[in-house]
Enzyme design. Sequence first.
Site, short mmCIF file in Angstrom:
data_model
loop_
_atom_site.label_atom_id
_atom_site.label_comp_id
_atom_site.label_asym_id
_atom_site.label_seq_id
_atom_site.Cartn_x
_atom_site.Cartn_y
_atom_site.Cartn_z
N LYS A 72 -3.31 0.30 2.40
CA LYS A 72 -2.42 -0.79 2.66
C LYS A 72 -2.05 -1.55 1.62
CE LYS A 72 -2.60 -4.66 6.16
NZ LYS A 72 -3.43 -5.03 7.21
N SER A 148 -1.30 -5.74 11.66
CA SER A 148 -0.39 -5.64 10.75
C SER A 148 -0.71 -4.37 9.66
CB SER A 148 -0.81 -6.81 9.63
OG SER A 148 -2.43 -6.64 9.26
N SER A 172 -6.01 -5.69 13.36
CA SER A 172 -4.99 -5.14 12.74
C SER A 172 -5.39 -3.71 12.10
CB SER A 172 -4.67 -5.95 11.32
OG SER A 172 -3.70 -7.08 11.72
#
Length: 482
Positions: A72, A148, A172
């Site tokens: 990420k 996210s 997330s």
Amino acid sequence: MSLAAQSIASLRKQLLSKEITPTDIVKDVLTSIEKQDPSLKAYLSVDAERALADAAKADISKPLGGIPIGIKDNINVKGAPCTCASKFLAENYTAPYNATCVNQLHAAGALSLGRLNMDEFAMGSSTENSAFFASRNPWDTERVPGGSSGGSASAVGGDIAIAALGSDTGGSIRQPSAFCGCVGIKPTYGRVSRFGLVAFASSLDQIGPITKTVEDAALVLNHLCGKDGRDSTSLDAAVPDFTSGLGQDIKGLRFGLPKEYLVDGVDARIRSAVDAAITHIQGLGGIVEEISLPHTDVGIATYYVIAPAEASTNLSRFDGVRYGHRAENTKDVLDHYLTTRAEGFGPEVKRRILLGTYVLSSGYYDAYYVKAQKARTLIRKDFDEAFKKVDIVLSPTTPELPFKLGAHSDDPLSVYLADLFTIPANLAGLPGISVPCGFVEDGGTTLPVGLQMVGRALDEVTLLRAAHAYEQSTSWHLKKPR
């Protein structure tokens, strides 16, 4: 089946038997990315040259030797961009060091493959808040992958990553995993060092893996955890072998179903899939009983005071002076700050900074922030009481199915409510996992449903044992998007 579609456990067997090489895996994943990512838009960047070079010299005797993992884009990898999907860091910031979790994965033999899209600074639940583009759900590219960590879940669910790292502040990792038909685990707060993770809300953030199977989640988690002197919140706790409970039955294990979670607003199809999963768990010997988490109704309000308050403080470092975007031709220091931040931050980030600054301001600190911290304590005590009776708390991962891109663009509050079931585990610092528990039809599209399990602090072994027993006695995790 392509190598990119296989689990870590399967690939490791083939590597050790010399049927394949790390280079074979990386090449296959890169080919899959080339074919599928134009539709999925999961990656912000792919470092193919470095991944192939690292694969050529990978040590397959190590536990994750030769396995490429996507990262990420709020987790630092030395020499790679770390934009946090924000214009603020897109222009001239390259990570000068590795996050601790990246060093640990590299030490275990894993390879860094690329940077995965996300909501800007991890603020969002759809990946539509990325400054670059929205990622897509592999089950229906007209829908969001969640957020996210939407790029991470889209990549794993769409078989353009073997596994990926995400971060979880209010759900997330778990919410996008549910949306994309993956397994996602948020460890106990403090289990994984946050050093090298760009902070959103420091008392809530936690790094964890998104994988194709529960076994893979345990394999990666084995090499993420441990005390780190560079993170003051890192726990000095023994790190067990998280695979040690896999394969054990769950007879006699006690599961709690909070009556507050079975509320109006949960999609009836999700409720039906979760009810079927609960019946299945009972068939495996699990004991399911109703419990109460009485302060559930204040969870979202509590979170949206504490998280923005911490974000307001953490993001104050982005001022255009030391690194990142810098506005040109400004009149004075104040104009420099205002213009730089206005240009660099997106709407959702600005919204949360303003909210956080407000609740921390003179005259409102006690009324909002202090009160929210007291509510957080009550939520944690609710779980303490529940775990005197049960071993694991069950719920849907999300109250709604993956929604169409743009469906909530004019109503951010409705997106905040999507974290109803995931936020309490972050507020209480508890481990939580989402596993696929069924599929439903919506508008002619087949969409996955996630089952969430929350466990006691530092008891990921029991959590993974239960999730694995359920997963292996069903076939949901084997289904692939077209």
